[in-house]
Design a protein around this motif. Structure first.
Motif, mmCIF file in Angstrom:
data_model
loop_
_atom_site.group_PDB
_atom_site.id
_atom_site.type_symbol
_atom_site.label_atom_id
_atom_site.label_comp_id
_atom_site.label_asym_id
_atom_site.label_seq_id
_atom_site.Cartn_x
_atom_site.Cartn_y
_atom_site.Cartn_z
ATOM 1 N N GLY A 175 0.804 -1.222 0.000
ATOM 2 C CA GLY A 175 0.000 0.000 0.000
ATOM 3 C C GLY A 175 0.832 1.265 0.000
ATOM 4 O O GLY A 175 0.313 2.365 0.192
ATOM 5 N N TYR A 225 -8.418 3.665 -1.444
ATOM 6 C CA TYR A 225 -7.360 4.487 -2.034
ATOM 7 C C TYR A 225 -7.915 5.726 -2.722
ATOM 8 O O TYR A 225 -9.024 5.711 -3.269
ATOM 9 N N TYR A 279 -2.969 5.424 -0.232
ATOM 10 C CA TYR A 279 -3.741 4.506 0.628
ATOM 11 C C TYR A 279 -4.343 5.321 1.769
ATOM 12 O O TYR A 279 -3.637 6.059 2.466
#
Length: 312
Positions: A175, A225, A279
């Motif tokens: 991430g 996201y 993220y």
């Protein structure tokens, strides 16, 4: 740029002139790859020759290690678009079959590099074309037999670490999109078509589009996201969920669903691309759909603010 799908053995003339030939798999076409291609371009311009990049239709690990689960940073279409932007004249794609993998180093040079009419070969210091203790760049002059020049690029680093596709894949899985973006030199992108989902987002006032991937791609860490989504040639700020839809159903399937801001069109079966930026949170199982909706409202506000701050 012309894409040439090679068949082996190469029996016909593919270009009218000699070429400067850049070698590599180039997954992600990251900043290290870009430096290599730029160096190859410099040689090509000096010699007034076209630039050809040789890549393969699959990663060699799929054959050498029997990896049927290998995940890519780029599918061929995405790789080709990046190569074209970098000014490559020919992208030659060789089928990496079991037979091809068994070529001796001398056969690779004689039957591939020479057949592609290489005047100069440009490759990274760690490029191999067979067993790495023999088929390495240090030994390439022996197999070349003075038939082409060789330019070797040293290891490319960032922050003291090697710039490599493996590190980028791991950053995406973690991430860490900021690191992936820095190493790629662009935002990670996933492309495919819009599939038919469960339409649960529509019921909550957040109509999402369900991405059906084109090829095996590295999937970002489960969560939500900040993204941008390309539809019909226009980019929309969006928020994208990677997860199992745990609030609504028990599922082992990972869904990639994007909610595009200020967008309301039916685009089932259309091609889209998603650029990954940041993220924001992990996947949460909510006690009710009302709680989920409240969180989605917070997510949208946070991600809109993220893009507003980027633009200011």
């Amino acid at each position: 740029m012309e894409i040439i799908h090679l068949s082996y053995p190469i029996t016909k003339e593919l270009t009218h002139t000699h070429v400067v030939l850049a070698l590599g798999f180039f997954d992600g076409v990251h900043i290290g790859h870009q430096k290599l291609i730029k160096r190859a371009q410099e040689v090509a311009k000096k010699k007034q020759l076209p630039l050809m990049v040789l890549t393969f239709d699959r990663h060699p690990k799929e054959i050498y290690l029997g990896r049927t689960d290998f995940e890519y940073l780029d599918n061929l279409s995405e790789k080709a678009k990046k190569m074209e932007k970098l000014g490559v004249d020919y992208l030659a794609v060789a089928p990496f079959t079991e037979g091809f993998s068994k070529l001796s180093p001398q056969e690779f040079v004689d039957q591939v590099i020479i057949k592609l009419k290489a005047d100069t070969v440009v490759a990274g210091f760690d490029y191999t074309y067979g067993p790495k203790d023999i088929a390495n760049m240090e030994n390439l002059p022996y197999f070349a037999k003075n038939r082409f020049e060789i330019v070797i690029l040293p290891e490319q680093t960032s922050g003291g670490s090697k710039i490599g596709s493996t590190a980028i894949r791991q950053a995406i899985r973690d991430g860490n999109l900021e690191l992936a973006t820095n190493l790629l030199g662009s935002h990670y992108i996933m492309s495919g078509i819009v599939g038919h989902g469960l339409r649960n987002g529509h019921k909550l006032g957040f109509p999402t589009i369900n991405l059906i991937l084109n090829g095996r791609k590295v999937i970002p860490k489960i969560g939500v996201y900040a993204t941008r989504t390309l539809v019909h040639g226009k980019w929309y700020d969006s928020m994208t969920s990677v997860g199992y839809n745990v609030t609504i159903q028990a599922s082992k399937k990972i869904y990639i669903e994007s909610y595009l801001f200020d967008f309301n069109e039916d685009i089932y079966d259309e091609e889209i691309s998603i650029e990954w930026y940041h993220y924001t949170r992990g996947e949460i199982k909510f006690a009710s759909l009302d709680e989920l909706k409240k969180q989605l409202i917070k997510d949208e506000k946070e991600i809109r603010n993220y893009f507003d701050n980027m633009k200011n």
